[in-house]
Motif scaffolding. Sequence first.
Motif, PDB file in Angstrom:
ATOM      1  N   ARG A  97       0.826  -1.194   0.000  1.00  6.63           N
ATOM      2  CA  ARG A  97       0.000   0.000   0.000  1.00  6.63           C
ATOM      3  C   ARG A  97       0.868   1.256   0.000  1.00  6.63           C
ATOM      4  NH1 ARG A  97      -2.436   3.382   3.004  1.00  6.63           N
ATOM      5  NH2 ARG A  97      -1.277   2.722   4.846  1.00  6.63           N
ATOM      6  N   LEU A  98       1.887   1.260   0.869  1.00  2.31           N
ATOM      7  CA  LEU A  98       2.773   2.414   0.953  1.00  2.31           C
ATOM      8  C   LEU A  98       3.483   2.656  -0.370  1.00  2.31           C
ATOM      9  CD1 LEU A  98       4.323   1.764   4.496  1.00  2.31           C
ATOM     10  CD2 LEU A  98       2.719   3.578   3.837  1.00  2.31           C
ATOM     11  N   LEU A  99       3.961   1.577  -0.988  1.00  3.93           N
ATOM     12  CA  LEU A  99       4.699   1.701  -2.242  1.00  3.93           C
ATOM     13  C   LEU A  99       3.809   2.209  -3.374  1.00  3.93           C
ATOM     14  CD1 LEU A  99       7.501   1.101  -3.507  1.00  3.93           C
ATOM     15  CD2 LEU A  99       6.586  -1.115  -4.197  1.00  3.93           C
ATOM     16  N   ILE A 100       2.686   1.565  -3.541  1.00  9.34           N
ATOM     17  CA  ILE A 100       1.783   1.912  -4.641  1.00  9.34           C
ATOM     18  C   ILE A 100       1.233   3.326  -4.500  1.00  9.34           C
ATOM     19  CG2 ILE A 100      -0.488   1.432  -5.615  1.00  9.34           C
ATOM     20  CD1 ILE A 100       0.091  -1.284  -5.881  1.00  9.34           C
ATOM     21  N   THR A 101       0.847   3.671  -3.299  1.00 10.15           N
ATOM     22  CA  THR A 101       0.289   4.995  -3.079  1.00 10.15           C
ATOM     23  C   THR A 101       1.259   6.083  -3.532  1.00 10.15           C
ATOM     24  OG1 THR A 101      -0.915   4.154  -1.161  1.00 10.15           O
ATOM     25  CG2 THR A 101      -0.670   6.547  -1.333  1.00 10.15           C
ATOM     26  N   SER A 102       2.528   5.934  -3.132  1.00 10.73           N
ATOM     27  CA  SER A 102       3.476   7.001  -3.454  1.00 10.73           C
ATOM     28  C   SER A 102       3.810   7.032  -4.942  1.00 10.73           C
ATOM     29  CB  SER A 102       4.739   6.844  -2.598  1.00 10.73           C
ATOM     30  OG  SER A 102       5.752   6.184  -3.306  1.00 10.73           O
ATOM     31  N   GLN A 103       3.869   5.850  -5.570  1.00 11.63           N
ATOM     32  CA  GLN A 103       4.193   5.849  -6.995  1.00 11.63           C
ATOM     33  C   GLN A 103       3.047   6.377  -7.841  1.00 11.63           C
ATOM     34  OE1 GLN A 103       5.742   1.972  -8.009  1.00 11.63           O
ATOM     35  NE2 GLN A 103       7.802   2.521  -7.310  1.00 11.63           N
TER      36      GLN A 103
ATOM     37  N   LEU B 235       3.727 -10.832  -4.649  1.00  9.30           N
ATOM     38  CA  LEU B 235       2.388 -10.315  -4.937  1.00  9.30           C
ATOM     39  C   LEU B 235       1.312 -11.386  -4.784  1.00  9.30           C
ATOM     40  CD1 LEU B 235       1.547  -8.093  -8.017  1.00  9.30           C
ATOM     41  CD2 LEU B 235       0.438  -8.207  -5.789  1.00  9.30           C
ATOM     42  N   GLN B 236       1.596 -12.542  -5.323  1.00  7.15           N
ATOM     43  CA  GLN B 236       0.624 -13.626  -5.339  1.00  7.15           C
ATOM     44  C   GLN B 236       0.183 -14.085  -3.949  1.00  7.15           C
ATOM     45  OE1 GLN B 236       2.472 -17.187  -6.813  1.00  7.15           O
ATOM     46  NE2 GLN B 236       4.206 -16.993  -5.461  1.00  7.15           N
TER      47      GLN B 236
ATOM     48  N   ARG C 263      -7.819  -8.847  -1.737  1.00  7.88           N
ATOM     49  CA  ARG C 263      -6.766  -7.833  -1.765  1.00  7.88           C
ATOM     50  C   ARG C 263      -6.023  -7.859  -3.085  1.00  7.88           C
ATOM     51  NH1 ARG C 263      -4.067  -8.333   4.255  1.00  7.88           N
ATOM     52  NH2 ARG C 263      -5.547  -6.984   5.306  1.00  7.88           N
ATOM     53  N   MET C 264      -5.789  -9.066  -3.578  1.00 11.86           N
ATOM     54  CA  MET C 264      -5.145  -9.231  -4.872  1.00 11.86           C
ATOM     55  C   MET C 264      -5.926  -8.476  -5.943  1.00 11.86           C
ATOM     56  SD  MET C 264      -2.664 -10.790  -6.382  1.00 11.86           S
ATOM     57  CE  MET C 264      -2.080 -12.292  -7.175  1.00 11.86           C
ATOM     58  N   ALA C 265      -7.224  -8.632  -5.953  1.00 13.69           N
ATOM     59  CA  ALA C 265      -8.073  -7.978  -6.940  1.00 13.69           C
ATOM     60  C   ALA C 265      -7.949  -6.460  -6.814  1.00 13.69           C
ATOM     61  CB  ALA C 265      -9.526  -8.407  -6.754  1.00 13.69           C
ATOM     62  N   GLU C 266      -7.939  -5.989  -5.600  1.00 10.29           N
ATOM     63  CA  GLU C 266      -7.811  -4.556  -5.351  1.00 10.29           C
ATOM     64  C   GLU C 266      -6.502  -4.019  -5.946  1.00 10.29           C
ATOM     65  OE1 GLU C 266      -8.137  -3.699  -1.183  1.00 10.29           O
ATOM     66  OE2 GLU C 266      -7.274  -1.689  -1.423  1.00 10.29           O
ATOM     67  N   PHE C 267      -5.418  -4.774  -5.731  1.00  5.98           N
ATOM     68  CA  PHE C 267      -4.127  -4.328  -6.236  1.00  5.98           C
ATOM     69  C   PHE C 267      -4.031  -4.429  -7.739  1.00  5.98           C
ATOM     70  CE2 PHE C 267      -2.417  -4.608  -1.902  1.00  5.98           C
ATOM     71  CZ  PHE C 267      -1.835  -3.359  -1.883  1.00  5.98           C
ATOM     72  N   ARG C 268      -4.601  -5.477  -8.276  1.00  3.67           N
ATOM     73  CA  ARG C 268      -4.603  -5.608  -9.727  1.00  3.67           C
ATOM     74  C   ARG C 268      -5.280  -4.400 -10.357  1.00  3.67           C
ATOM     75  NH1 ARG C 268      -2.749 -10.456 -11.448  1.00  3.67           N
ATOM     76  NH2 ARG C 268      -3.542 -12.337 -10.460  1.00  3.67           N
TER      77      ARG C 268
ATOM     78  N   TYR D 197      -2.601   2.288 -13.106  1.00  2.00           N
ATOM     79  CA  TYR D 197      -1.250   2.831 -13.230  1.00  2.00           C
ATOM     80  C   TYR D 197      -0.684   2.539 -14.621  1.00  2.00           C
ATOM     81  CZ  TYR D 197       3.513   3.812 -11.603  1.00  2.00           C
ATOM     82  OH  TYR D 197       4.762   4.331 -11.434  1.00  2.00           O
ATOM     83  N   HIS D 198      -0.782   1.275 -14.981  1.00  2.00           N
ATOM     84  CA  HIS D 198      -0.351   0.780 -16.276  1.00  2.00           C
ATOM     85  C   HIS D 198      -0.993   1.562 -17.424  1.00  2.00           C
ATOM     86  CE1 HIS D 198       1.456  -2.986 -17.982  1.00  2.00           C
ATOM     87  NE2 HIS D 198       0.751  -2.629 -19.028  1.00  2.00           N
ATOM     88  N   GLU D 199      -2.298   1.706 -17.337  1.00  2.00           N
ATOM     89  CA  GLU D 199      -3.038   2.311 -18.445  1.00  2.00           C
ATOM     90  C   GLU D 199      -2.851   3.822 -18.554  1.00  2.00           C
ATOM     91  OE1 GLU D 199      -6.960   0.718 -18.085  1.00  2.00           O
ATOM     92  OE2 GLU D 199      -6.409  -1.089 -19.201  1.00  2.00           O
ATOM     93  N   THR D 200      -2.539   4.424 -17.432  1.00  2.00           N
ATOM     94  CA  THR D 200      -2.249   5.851 -17.484  1.00  2.00           C
ATOM     95  C   THR D 200      -0.990   6.098 -18.319  1.00  2.00           C
ATOM     96  OG1 THR D 200      -3.143   6.056 -15.250  1.00  2.00           O
ATOM     97  CG2 THR D 200      -1.859   7.914 -16.081  1.00  2.00           C
ATOM     98  N   PHE D 201       0.013   5.273 -18.071  1.00  2.00           N
ATOM     99  CA  PHE D 201       1.259   5.389 -18.825  1.00  2.00           C
ATOM    100  C   PHE D 201       1.034   5.013 -20.293  1.00  2.00           C
ATOM    101  CE2 PHE D 201       5.828   3.750 -19.395  1.00  2.00           C
ATOM    102  CZ  PHE D 201       6.287   5.006 -19.717  1.00  2.00           C
ATOM    103  N   LEU D 202       0.263   3.967 -20.487  1.00  2.00           N
ATOM    104  CA  LEU D 202      -0.068   3.537 -21.841  1.00  2.00           C
ATOM    105  C   LEU D 202      -0.723   4.668 -22.631  1.00  2.00           C
ATOM    106  CD1 LEU D 202      -0.203   0.817 -23.575  1.00  2.00           C
ATOM    107  CD2 LEU D 202      -2.618   0.768 -22.957  1.00  2.00           C
TER     108      LEU D 202
END
Lengths: 189, 189
Positions: free
Chosen positions: B57-63, B106-107, B113-118, B124-129
Motif C-alpha cells: 500500500r505504501l509503495l503503490i500509493t506514493s508511486q 504479490l501472489q 486484496r489481490m483484486a484490489e491491487f490488480r 497505473y499501467h493504463e495511465t502510462f499507456l
Amino acid sequence: MPGATEQKIIDAAVRLFAAQGYDATSVQEIVAAAEVTKGALYHYFRAKDDLLFEIYRLLITSQSADMDRIIGLGLPAAETVREILVSLVVSTAERVDETAVFVRELQRLGEERMAEFRAERRRYHETFLAVIEKGQADGEFSSVVPADTVVRIAFGVVNQLPMWYRPDGAKPPVALAGEIADFVLAGLR
Amino acid sequence: MPGATEQKIIDAAVRLFAAQGYDATSVQEIVAAAEVTKGALYHYFRAKDDLLFEIYRLLITSQSADMDRIIGLGLPAAETVREILVSLVVSTAERVDETAVFVRELQRLGEERMAEFRAERRRYHETFLAVIEKGQADGEFSSVVPADTVVRIAFGVVNQLPMWYRPDGAKPPVALAGEIADFVLAGLR
DNA sequence: GTGAGCATACCGACCGGTCGGTAGGGTGGT
DNA sequence: ACCACCCTACCGACCGGTCGGTATGCTCAC
C-alpha cells in the motif's frame, strides 16, 4: 534422461512452485499432484531444494545452448541481437512456469549452488553484452546508451514476462518477440 | 502515520522479506529484528500478511501520486515519458527492498486484496499507456512498436531493478534513470 | 478506573525428512 | 529348470521441530 516417475514429480513441482511459491508448496502437495508418494520423491531427490536445482539446471542449460548456437552463426550485430531476443522471448514464453520459479526463488538455493548459477548467469549476460559492445565499436549501433543498460533492459522484459504473459493471449509469442526485438534495435540506432 | 513501534516492525519486515522471502521469514525473526515482542506485533497487525499488505500500500500509493503529479504538468509526450521513467526508476532505487518484496510476493495476497491491487496496478499501467498512445497518435512517437509492448518493456526493467541494482554501485540512480529514459525514447522515434 | 500498549506462556497444525518394509524383476550357481 | 539372492523402485506411518496465532495479564498515562 529422467524416468516417467521422476518427470511427473518435476512437472508437478514446477507447476505448484510457479502458482504458489516454493515455501508455500509442501512436499505432500507435490506428491499428491504428481500421483506418487513421498517415498518415491525421496527415492529420486535427496531434499526438496534438489527439485529447484533441477528446474534451474534444465532451463539454463537450454537457454545457454540457444545463445551459443546463434552467436556461432556469425551474423552481423543487428541480426544477432534480433535472433537472440526472439529465441529468448519465445523459449521463455514456452516455459513461463520455470522462468517464474527461477526469477522468484533464485535466492533459495544454498551458497555453493547459488555461486555456480551466478557464474553461469554472468557468462550468459556478458556474452550478450559483448555482442552489443562490438556493434557499438563497429559503428553499427549508437553508443548513446551504455551497453550494460541495454542488456538490463532486455533481460528485464524477459524475466518479467511470466507476470503478464498468458499462452492464450491475443499475441502469439513470436509476434511479441518480434516487437520486443524491434524496440530494442530501434533504441540502438 | 504509523507510530514508532509500528514503523520499526514494518522496516524489519521489509528488510527480512526482501532478503529471505515472505514464507522463509518467521514472525519470531521479525519481532527480534524490530526489537519488539510478538504481543506488540499482533497488537498492531491482525496477521502476518497484513504486513505485506501495508508494504504494498505504501509503495503503490506514493508511486501513483508521483505519476499523477507529472501528468498534471501537461508537458509534451516525450517529456512526460521521460519524467515518469526517471521518477519511477529513482523512487524504485530508493526502495529496492519494498519493490523486491512487491514483485516476488504479490501472489501471496488473498483473493480480494489481490483484486484490489490488480485494479490499482492496471490503472497505473493504463495511465502510462495512454501517454504513449497519445504521443503516437499525434505523430510525436513512432507507431512501429505497439504501445502496450513499450509499456511492458519499461515496467520490465523497473521491476527487475532489485535483482541487480546496488546502492553503492558505480552509477547513481539518477544517471541510470536517464539512460533508461534515453533508451526508451530512442525506441519511440 | 479504564483503555492503549505491550509482555509472556502456550497451543494445535503442519512441515520436511526418515525409516522399516515390500513387490517384482533380473542373475548366476547348480 | 529352479531357486537363492539381490537390487531398484516405491510405500506410508511416523518424528522432532517450527510456525502463525492466541489467551491472559501487567503497567502506566490520562
